[in-house]
Scaffold this active site. Structure first.
Site, PDB file in Angstrom:
ATOM      1  N   ARG A 168       0.823  -1.235   0.000  1.00 50.02           N
ATOM      2  CA  ARG A 168       0.000   0.000   0.000  1.00 50.02           C
ATOM      3  C   ARG A 168       0.845   1.268   0.000  1.00 50.02           C
ATOM      4  O   ARG A 168       0.419   2.324   0.478  1.00 50.02           O
ATOM      5  CB  ARG A 168      -0.998   0.030   1.174  1.00 50.02           C
ATOM      6  CG  ARG A 168      -1.893  -1.186   1.237  1.00 50.02           C
ATOM      7  CD  ARG A 168      -2.878  -1.269   0.069  1.00 50.02           C
ATOM      8  NE  ARG A 168      -3.518  -2.571   0.071  1.00 50.02           N
ATOM      9  CZ  ARG A 168      -3.122  -3.600  -0.689  1.00 50.02           C
ATOM     10  NH1 ARG A 168      -2.130  -3.475  -1.560  1.00 50.02           N
ATOM     11  NH2 ARG A 168      -3.745  -4.745  -0.634  1.00 50.02           N
TER      12      ARG A 168
HETATM   13  C1  LIG Z   1     -15.461   1.343  -0.286  1.00 48.85           C
HETATM   14  C2  LIG Z   1     -13.942   1.376  -0.404  1.00 48.85           C
HETATM   15  C3  LIG Z   1     -13.264   0.203  -0.701  1.00 48.85           C
HETATM   16  C4  LIG Z   1     -11.859   0.214  -0.823  1.00 48.85           C
HETATM   17  N1  LIG Z   1     -11.198  -0.954  -1.093  1.00 48.85           N
HETATM   18  C5  LIG Z   1      -9.856  -0.954  -1.207  1.00 48.85           C
HETATM   19  C6  LIG Z   1      -9.139  -2.168  -1.470  1.00 48.85           C
HETATM   20  O1  LIG Z   1      -9.695  -3.244  -1.593  1.00 48.85           O
HETATM   21  N2  LIG Z   1      -7.783  -2.090  -1.587  1.00 48.85           N
HETATM   22  C7  LIG Z   1      -7.103  -0.911  -1.460  1.00 48.85           C
HETATM   23  O2  LIG Z   1      -5.871  -0.930  -1.589  1.00 48.85           O
HETATM   24  N3  LIG Z   1      -7.755   0.243  -1.214  1.00 48.85           N
HETATM   25  C8  LIG Z   1      -9.102   0.262  -1.079  1.00 48.85           C
HETATM   26  N4  LIG Z   1      -9.762   1.429  -0.808  1.00 48.85           N
HETATM   27  C9  LIG Z   1      -9.000   2.686  -0.681  1.00 48.85           C
HETATM   28  C10 LIG Z   1      -8.997   3.534  -1.993  1.00 48.85           C
HETATM   29  O3  LIG Z   1     -10.152   3.296  -2.744  1.00 48.85           O
HETATM   30  C11 LIG Z   1      -7.788   3.249  -2.854  1.00 48.85           C
HETATM   31  O4  LIG Z   1      -6.614   3.560  -2.159  1.00 48.85           O
HETATM   32  C12 LIG Z   1      -7.830   4.043  -4.186  1.00 48.85           C
HETATM   33  O5  LIG Z   1      -6.906   3.455  -5.062  1.00 48.85           O
HETATM   34  C13 LIG Z   1      -7.544   5.527  -4.029  1.00 48.85           C
HETATM   35  O6  LIG Z   1      -7.730   6.160  -5.312  1.00 48.85           O
HETATM   36  P1  LIG Z   1      -8.326   7.640  -5.468  1.00 48.85           P
HETATM   37  O7  LIG Z   1      -8.220   8.039  -6.878  1.00 48.85           O
HETATM   38  O8  LIG Z   1      -9.680   7.719  -4.862  1.00 48.85           O
HETATM   39  O9  LIG Z   1      -7.265   8.458  -4.608  1.00 48.85           O
HETATM   40  P2  LIG Z   1      -7.516   9.752  -3.705  1.00 48.85           P
HETATM   41  O10 LIG Z   1      -8.262   9.352  -2.477  1.00 48.85           O
HETATM   42  O11 LIG Z   1      -8.052  10.864  -4.488  1.00 48.85           O
HETATM   43  O12 LIG Z   1      -6.001  10.091  -3.310  1.00 48.85           O
HETATM   44  C14 LIG Z   1      -5.223   9.180  -2.551  1.00 48.85           C
HETATM   45  C15 LIG Z   1      -3.746   9.669  -2.596  1.00 48.85           C
HETATM   46  O13 LIG Z   1      -3.275   9.543  -3.934  1.00 48.85           O
HETATM   47  C16 LIG Z   1      -2.783  10.811  -4.391  1.00 48.85           C
HETATM   48  N5  LIG Z   1      -3.034  10.916  -5.842  1.00 48.85           N
HETATM   49  C17 LIG Z   1      -4.202  10.688  -6.477  1.00 48.85           C
HETATM   50  N6  LIG Z   1      -4.035  10.853  -7.810  1.00 48.85           N
HETATM   51  C18 LIG Z   1      -2.730  11.207  -8.001  1.00 48.85           C
HETATM   52  C19 LIG Z   1      -1.953  11.540  -9.146  1.00 48.85           C
HETATM   53  N7  LIG Z   1      -2.441  11.534 -10.383  1.00 48.85           N
HETATM   54  N8  LIG Z   1      -0.639  11.868  -8.951  1.00 48.85           N
HETATM   55  C20 LIG Z   1      -0.109  11.887  -7.715  1.00 48.85           C
HETATM   56  N9  LIG Z   1      -0.799  11.596  -6.589  1.00 48.85           N
HETATM   57  C21 LIG Z   1      -2.104  11.255  -6.737  1.00 48.85           C
HETATM   58  C22 LIG Z   1      -3.548  11.842  -3.585  1.00 48.85           C
HETATM   59  O14 LIG Z   1      -2.865  13.079  -3.540  1.00 48.85           O
HETATM   60  C23 LIG Z   1      -3.613  11.149  -2.230  1.00 48.85           C
HETATM   61  O15 LIG Z   1      -2.394  11.297  -1.529  1.00 48.85           O
HETATM   62  C24 LIG Z   1     -11.158   1.439  -0.652  1.00 48.85           C
HETATM   63  C25 LIG Z   1     -11.852   2.608  -0.338  1.00 48.85           C
HETATM   64  C26 LIG Z   1     -13.237   2.584  -0.199  1.00 48.85           C
HETATM   65  C27 LIG Z   1     -13.956   3.859   0.128  1.00 48.85           C
END
Ligand SMILES: Cc1cc2nc3c(=O)[nH]c(=O)nc-3n(C[C@H](O)[C@H](O)[C@H](O)COP(=O)(O)OP(=O)(O)OC[C@H]3O[C@@H](n4cnc5c(N)ncnc54)[C@H](O)[C@@H]3O)c2cc1C
Length: 290
Positions: A168
């Site tokens: 992660r």
């Molecule tokens: C219902 C639910 C289920 C989930 N299940 C899982 C799972 O099974 N496994 C898992 O690992 N995670 C899970 N997650 C956590 C999350 O969904 C993941 O970590 C997801 O990949 C985050 O992506 P995001 O685009 O929403 O990132 P954001 O929440 O928007 O950002 C997360 C981080 O990434 C950075 N970031 C985003 N885009 C960029 C970019 N282009 N360049 C540089 N930095 C960037 C942001 O600045 C921040 O620090 C879950 C979350 C929820 C709510």
């Protein structure tokens, strides 16, 4: 102040709550959407000149935003950063492409490797920075190359040997990811789709609906299940202020409209302390805190 040519893209004191899954938190002192590389590069360069930190908002599914002001230029990538291209067994995705769209497109073209990520919300950029995944597999294992912009506005192509992925985590926290190239395995599209659907059904049953104000509180600890650790300290259903653990989805937190980031942090700290005392295991926060 941002130059006249860029000020058209900038909004000041832009509320962020509606842009993240928990729907809480304050505003960005500066907020902009960049739809192409030229604008993104100019915004990064200008923010660097003005000594304003840049933060990237992906799908907002892994963000906990504090009340008040996020003193930064918060950038959301749109437009060309949402595209996906396939070349032989390589898939090239813009960092703002939705993870679920990319997985579906890969399956349609018979490209296997990403289907285990079915059901994880958010964008490609967020998933790669957080090295998102499930128990035995993560997105980083399939990344061949990352295109990024550093804080000074310089473009980089990072090949596999420059990329570091661990559980992660990645070494990409300090750059803006613009695109990601995946090396996948060619299989029968029907078989990849079947696997994708099977994974999606399992995932859907194990996590709350996207309409809820939810977040994944802890990184799944290696060697133990979060549900067992929570049960051992009697905290599967505990709450703090407006934030409560979801009993039927262990490890997920749900907030109400009065919750603040401090409620979530207090809840998270209390659980982590109890688990450490009981089992010696140090839980790590999954959410990125702004
Ligand atoms: C219902 C639910 C289920 C989930 N299940 C899982 C799972 O099974 N496994 C898992 O690992 N995670 C899970 N997650 C956590 C999350 O969904 C993941 O970590 C997801 O990949 C985050 O992506 P995001 O685009 O929403 O990132 P954001 O929440 O928007 O950002 C997360 C981080 O990434 C950075 N970031 C985003 N885009 C960029 C970019 N282009 N360049 C540089 N930095 C960037 C942001 O600045 C921040 O620090 C879950 C979350 C929820 C709510």
């Amino acid at each position: 102040m941002f130059s006249d040519s860029l000020s058209q893209y900038i909004q000041q004191d832009e509320p962020l709550a509606s842009r993240c899954w928990l729907k809480i938190g304050g505003s960005a002192s500066y907020y902009a959407e960049a739809s192409d590389m030229e604008v993104l590069k100019a915004l990064c360069t200008e923010a660097h000149r003005l000594d304003i930190p840049v933060k990237i908002l992906g799908g907002g599914s892994n963000l906990l935003i504090r009340p008040g002001s996020v003193d930064a230029l918060v950038l959301r990538l749109v437009g060309e950063f949402q595209s996906t291209t396939i070349r032989e067994n390589h898939l090239i995705a813009g960092s703002a492409a939705s993870l679920s769209d990319v997985i579906s497109k890969a399956a349609e073209h018979g490209l296997s490797g990403l289907e285990h990520l079915a059901g994880i919300p958010g964008t490609i950029g967020g998933a790669v920075v957080c090295n998102s995944g499930v128990k035995n597999d993560d997105i980083g294992s399939h990344v061949l190359q990352v295109h990024a912009i550093d804080r000074e506005g310089n473009l980089h192509t990072l090949n596999r040997d420059a990329l570091k992925f661990s559980f992660r985590r990645s070494n990409l926290e300090d750059v803006v990811i613009t695109g990601v190239e995946f090396a996948l395995e060619r299989l029968d599209p029907q078989e990849v789709t079947r696997r994708l659907q099977a994974n999606w059904i399992v995932k859907k049953a194990a996590q709350p609906a996207s309409s809820a104000r939810v977040g994944k509180l802890f990184v799944e600890p290696g060697g133990s299940r979060i549900v067992d650790l929570l049960d051992a300290v009697g905290m599967r259903s505990t709450a703090e202020g407006g934030a409560a653990m979801i009993t039927q989805f262990p490890g997920f937190v749900q907030v109400n409209e009065n919750a603040t980031a401090n409620d979530v942090l207090a809840l998270s700290n209390r659980i982590a302390r109890a688990v450490e005392v009981q089992s010696g295991i140090r839980l790590r926060s999954q959410l990125r805190i702004w």
